[in-house]
Design an enzyme around this catalytic site. Structure first.
Site, PDB file in Angstrom:
ATOM      1  N   HIS A   1       0.851  -1.186   0.000  1.00  0.00           N
ATOM      2  CA  HIS A   1       0.000   0.000   0.000  1.00  0.00           C
ATOM      3  C   HIS A   1       0.886   1.235   0.000  1.00  0.00           C
ATOM      4  O   HIS A   1       2.003   1.221   0.488  1.00  0.00           O
ATOM      5  CB  HIS A   1      -0.957   0.010   1.199  1.00  0.00           C
TER       6      HIS A   1
ATOM      7  N   HIS B   1       1.015   5.255   1.091  1.00  0.00           N
ATOM      8  CA  HIS B   1       0.430   6.297   1.924  1.00  0.00           C
ATOM      9  C   HIS B   1       0.469   7.626   1.174  1.00  0.00           C
ATOM     10  O   HIS B   1       1.492   7.973   0.572  1.00  0.00           O
ATOM     11  CB  HIS B   1       1.230   6.469   3.222  1.00  0.00           C
TER      12      HIS B   1
END
Length: 123
Positions: free
Chosen positions: A96, A98
């Site tokens: 992922h 940010h």
């Protein structure tokens, strides 16, 4: 697999979705470090960036290029940090990215509730 992001992608765990397409979901972080802290999560499980192929890398960057300026504009942020953790610092073992808005102050922390931020960003 007991991956929290896979459960979010499947809708088994609720999330505040800012953007979604066939390959990624962009959600608000449940433990934001700053107002507007969002995550770009690929829908397919990749443990870390080393597993990503060029097509998904390009797609994630396109999502960042779309969402980053939008978040900055809506929250009046001065800049944006894109962050990817790897190794021991990667708390969730599902790749992922940010998106962290910066507001030009020395102190970086969330000051609004996630509901307040979501209502600003979702419009």
């Amino acid at each position: 697999m007991d991956c929290i992001f896979c459960k979010i992608i499947k809708g088994e765990i609720p999330s505040k979705v800012l953007y979604e397409d066939e390959l990624v979901k962009v959600i608000m972080d449940v433990n934001p470090t700053v107002d507007g802290h969002a995550l770009i999560i690929p829908k397919k499980h990749y443990t870390d960036y080393l597993e990503l192929d060029q097509d998904i890398i390009t797609h994630i960057w396109d999502a960042a290029k779309k969402m980053g300026p939008s978040i900055m504009d809506k929250l009046k942020a001065k800049s944006l940090t894109l962050l990817v953790n790897f190794g021991d610092d990667q708390q969730v073992k599902h790749f992922h990215m940010h998106l962290l808005p910066n507001f030009g102050t020395m102190e970086s922390k969330a000051t609004k509730t996630s509901e307040e931020i979501f209502s600003i960003l979702k419009d």
